[in-house]
Scaffold this motif. Structure first.
Motif, PDB file in Angstrom:
ATOM      1  N   GLN A  59       6.811  14.595   1.709  1.00 28.86           N
ATOM      2  CA  GLN A  59       7.486  13.357   2.085  1.00 28.86           C
ATOM      3  C   GLN A  59       7.805  13.287   3.734  1.00 28.86           C
ATOM      4  O   GLN A  59       7.616  12.240   4.389  1.00 28.86           O
ATOM      5  N   LEU A  60       8.037  14.382   4.215  1.00 31.78           N
ATOM      6  CA  LEU A  60       8.029  14.571   5.657  1.00 31.78           C
ATOM      7  C   LEU A  60       6.925  14.188   6.387  1.00 31.78           C
ATOM      8  O   LEU A  60       7.043  13.303   7.194  1.00 31.78           O
ATOM      9  N   ARG A  61       5.714  14.790   5.952  1.00 29.38           N
ATOM     10  CA  ARG A  61       4.419  14.221   6.511  1.00 29.38           C
ATOM     11  C   ARG A  61       4.221  12.885   6.379  1.00 29.38           C
ATOM     12  O   ARG A  61       3.475  12.023   7.190  1.00 29.38           O
ATOM     13  N   HIS A  62       4.512  12.313   5.143  1.00 34.77           N
ATOM     14  CA  HIS A  62       4.171  10.679   4.599  1.00 34.77           C
ATOM     15  C   HIS A  62       4.891   9.902   5.819  1.00 34.77           C
ATOM     16  O   HIS A  62       4.338   9.070   6.311  1.00 34.77           O
ATOM     17  N   ILE A  63       6.352  10.263   5.938  1.00 31.52           N
ATOM     18  CA  ILE A  63       7.068   9.310   6.772  1.00 31.52           C
ATOM     19  C   ILE A  63       6.708   9.689   8.219  1.00 31.52           C
ATOM     20  O   ILE A  63       6.773   8.296   8.768  1.00 31.52           O
TER      21      ILE A  63
ATOM     22  N   VAL B 149       0.788  -1.250   0.105  1.00 38.92           N
ATOM     23  CA  VAL B 149       0.030   0.064  -0.182  1.00 38.92           C
ATOM     24  C   VAL B 149       0.926   1.252   0.132  1.00 38.92           C
ATOM     25  O   VAL B 149       0.721   2.117  -0.979  1.00 38.92           O
ATOM     26  N   LEU B 150       1.862   1.319   0.977  1.00 41.15           N
ATOM     27  CA  LEU B 150       2.720   2.606   1.157  1.00 41.15           C
ATOM     28  C   LEU B 150       3.421   2.691  -0.218  1.00 41.15           C
ATOM     29  O   LEU B 150       3.597   3.912  -0.809  1.00 41.15           O
ATOM     30  N   LEU B 151       4.078   1.700  -1.078  1.00 39.72           N
ATOM     31  CA  LEU B 151       4.880   1.803  -2.149  1.00 39.72           C
ATOM     32  C   LEU B 151       3.856   2.186  -3.323  1.00 39.72           C
ATOM     33  O   LEU B 151       4.408   3.047  -4.241  1.00 39.72           O
ATOM     34  N   SER B 152       2.618   1.990  -3.268  1.00 36.44           N
ATOM     35  CA  SER B 152       1.959   2.109  -4.135  1.00 36.44           C
ATOM     36  C   SER B 152       1.562   3.730  -4.147  1.00 36.44           C
ATOM     37  O   SER B 152       1.364   4.462  -5.128  1.00 36.44           O
ATOM     38  N   CYS B 153       1.070   4.228  -3.127  1.00 33.63           N
ATOM     39  CA  CYS B 153       0.938   5.405  -2.829  1.00 33.63           C
ATOM     40  C   CYS B 153       2.344   6.231  -3.035  1.00 33.63           C
ATOM     41  O   CYS B 153       2.094   7.387  -3.447  1.00 33.63           O
ATOM     42  N   GLY B 154       3.406   5.919  -2.471  1.00 29.41           N
ATOM     43  CA  GLY B 154       4.491   6.597  -2.630  1.00 29.41           C
ATOM     44  C   GLY B 154       5.160   6.737  -4.019  1.00 29.41           C
ATOM     45  O   GLY B 154       5.846   7.653  -4.385  1.00 29.41           O
ATOM     46  N   ALA B 155       4.503   5.783  -4.909  1.00 33.20           N
ATOM     47  CA  ALA B 155       5.262   5.823  -6.051  1.00 33.20           C
ATOM     48  C   ALA B 155       5.227   6.970  -7.194  1.00 33.20           C
ATOM     49  O   ALA B 155       5.847   7.367  -8.139  1.00 33.20           O
TER      50      ALA B 155
END
Length: 340
Positions: free
Chosen positions: A36-40, A12-18
């Motif tokens: 990216q800061l908020r995501h991590i 899930v995370l990789l599909s969102c982050g891609a």
């Protein structure tokens, strides 16, 4: 069970982050870093060395770098610590930490290294736990999702820039337990890699501190300091951005191992040296919302909700400022009219 859950969460995370790298180039400086800061901080709280969150964060970072076209790999290493119980008894602990390294070759093997750390604080005593220091709920938005966010935007924007010197991005783990990630990285460097490292740029805790500091290490030649620290401050003035230096006599502590190893260093971090603290650890004046003048390691303070409420707009401002200064600086250094 853990393995299935981990793989599902990672998918899930990789599909969102891609999608992030494809969007970044068309956005204003700092937007991707803040994203990216908020995501991590949101999806990988409790990134303690050796924890499931740290492993997931490492997988995520490697995916991001690879999607940008960098040659990227993970490095595992053994990290140790001592845990002190209430009665003073010390119990040794060992974890397997994971750092991530991404590289892009230039025309020559000499390289510029941009380094930050992934891990959040690992509680080392019963007292730490009683004071809610570190642990599974620590988002580490300032320390150090901010460094990771800026690193990822720099990597994205520099992924298509022609390079004379090579670039290497290093996201270390084990830093919150005695800079063990730095030591592991340095121990693995081959003699030619050490010789070819022209500059190390260290990013750490960029949000909470009152001022954004650009400082050279004590081993940095004056000529390199002029081309790095002084040039960064000149770029800040050019764009009307707030940035300063702590001065020749005072060196921030985050640079210890790279500086001691003799590498030219540019340290970028937010603090407040004007408060009279000798080690640069106090980030701001003590206040109701930051009673100790710092948010470091404190789960109740170093999180997105708290920072957005009591430092409104700061995350946006600092990510923008840091990227807007470092992007042209690194571009110039990677393609100099004359070598560093």
């Amino acid at each position: 069970m853990f393995s299935r859950l981990r793989l599902r969460a990672l998918a899930v995370l990789l599909s969102c982050g891609a999608i992030f790298p494809l969007q970044a180039a068309s956005q204003p400086e700092g937007h991707f870093a803040e994203q990216q800061l908020r995501h991590i901080a949101t999806y990988f709280p409790g990134r303690m060395a050796g924890s499931p969150a740290e492993m997931l964060a490492a997988d995520y970072l490697q995916h991001q770098f690879s999607s940008m076209g960098y040659e990227s790999n993970k490095r595992n290493f053994n990290a140790s610590y001592q845990y002190r119980s209430q009665d003073g008894r010390l119990t040794p602990g060992n974890v397997t930490a994971t750092s991530v390294i991404a590289a892009r070759a230039g025309k020559v093997p000499q390289q510029i290294v941009i380094v930050t750390h992934t891990d959040t604080y690992l509680p080392l005593s019963d007292s730490d736990r009683q004071h809610n220091l570190g642990g599974l709920t620590l988002q580490g938005a300032d320390d150090n999702a901010s460094g990771l966010g800026v690193m990822l935007e720099l990597a994205q924007r520099l992924s298509k820039v022609p390079l004379h010197y090579s670039l290497r991005f290093v996201a270390l783990s084990g830093e919150e337990s005695g800079h063990q990630g730095e030591q592991d990285y340095l121990d693995r460097l081959k003699p030619e890699e050490k010789k070819n490292t022209l500059l190390v740029i260290s990013l750490d805790s960029l949000i909470v501190g009152d001022k954004l500091y650009f400082d050279s290490g004590s081993a940095t030649p004056k000529a390199v300091a002029r081309q790095t620290r002084d040039r960064a401050l000149a770029i800040a003035r050019q764009y009307g951005l707030a940035a300063t230096t702590s001065g020749e006599a005072r060196k921030p502590p985050a640079e210890d191992l790279f500086d001691k190893a003799g590498f030219p260093l540019l340290s970028v971090r937010a603090a407040n040296w004007d408060l009279g603290n000798k080690d640069g650890q106090q980030q701001r004046a003590a206040s109701r919302h930051f009673p100790q003048g710092t948010s470091r390691h404190q789960a109740s303070l170093d999180n997105l909700a708290w920072l957005d409420r009591w430092l409104p707009g700061r995350i946006t401002q600092r990510t923008r400022t840091t990227v807007k200064i470092l992007l042209p600086l690194i571009s110039e250094l990677a393609n100099p009219k004359s070598a560093i």
